[in-house]
Enzyme design. Structure first.
Site, PDB file in Angstrom:
ATOM      1  N   GLY A  33       0.775  -1.232   0.000  1.00 44.56           N
ATOM      2  CA  GLY A  33       0.000   0.000   0.000  1.00 44.56           C
ATOM      3  C   GLY A  33       0.806   1.281   0.000  1.00 44.56           C
ATOM      4  O   GLY A  33       0.255   2.353  -0.165  1.00 44.56           O
ATOM      5  N   HIS A  34       2.135   1.185   0.218  1.00 46.07           N
ATOM      6  CA  HIS A  34       2.945   2.401   0.256  1.00 46.07           C
ATOM      7  C   HIS A  34       3.651   2.549  -1.085  1.00 46.07           C
ATOM      8  O   HIS A  34       4.730   2.023  -1.295  1.00 46.07           O
ATOM      9  CB  HIS A  34       3.944   2.354   1.414  1.00 46.07           C
ATOM     10  N   TYR A  35       2.993   3.252  -1.974  1.00 46.07           N
ATOM     11  CA  TYR A  35       3.435   3.475  -3.338  1.00 46.07           C
ATOM     12  C   TYR A  35       3.522   2.161  -4.132  1.00 46.07           C
ATOM     13  O   TYR A  35       4.604   1.764  -4.574  1.00 46.07           O
ATOM     14  CB  TYR A  35       4.767   4.238  -3.390  1.00 46.07           C
TER      15      TYR A  35
END
Length: 145
Positions: free
Chosen positions: A47-49
């Site tokens: 979910g982080h980039y």
């Protein structure tokens, strides 16, 4: 210099996987140097980039905080409470950290007051600074959390 395995680190601080961010460490005087491999399969990268994953800055800070707690405990300067962060200043992010890289974390004690320890933390990859911060730790009694 005192070498600390991850098992020894877990004896010194309450953090556990999946939120333990130190693999091994060494203490020399009032400085601790630790290593942390950033596994490519960490769920946070989903979910982080997505497609261009980066280690969140808050995790880099947490690496410093955990290293500080280990240093304080290894020096026998903890008072039996849980180590918590009381303040963070001067945070600077200089380089992105990607999955598969190994971080070197360094923390140094700069000052002490009753109930508080002041430290400088740095996270580097391949000798290049990624994150720097000044922070203060305090002890919380387990029943107050």
């Amino acid at each position: 210099m005192t070498a600390l395995s991850q098992e020894r680190i877990m004896e010194l601080i309450p953090h556990r996987p999946p939120f333990l961010w130190l693999d091994a460490a060494e203490v020399a005087g009032e400085t601790l140097t630790a290593q942390a491999f950033v596994a490519p399969d960490l769920p946070l990268f989903e979910g982080h980039y997505p497609g261009a994953p980066l280690l969140p800055g808050v995790i880099q800070l947490e690496m410093c905080y955990q290293a500080g707690a280990v240093l304080i405990a290894a020096l026998g300067q903890g008072g039996g409470g849980l180590p918590v962060i009381a303040r963070t200043d001067g945070v600077k992010f200089k380089r992105m950290i990607r999955p598969g890289e190994t971080c070197e974390i360094e923390v140094k004690i700069t000052d002490r007051l009753p109930g508080a320890v002041y430290l400088i933390g740095k996270v580097s990859v391949d000798g290049k600074l990624a994150c720097r911060c000044d922070f203060t730790t305090a002890e919380a009694k387990p029943e107050s959390i």
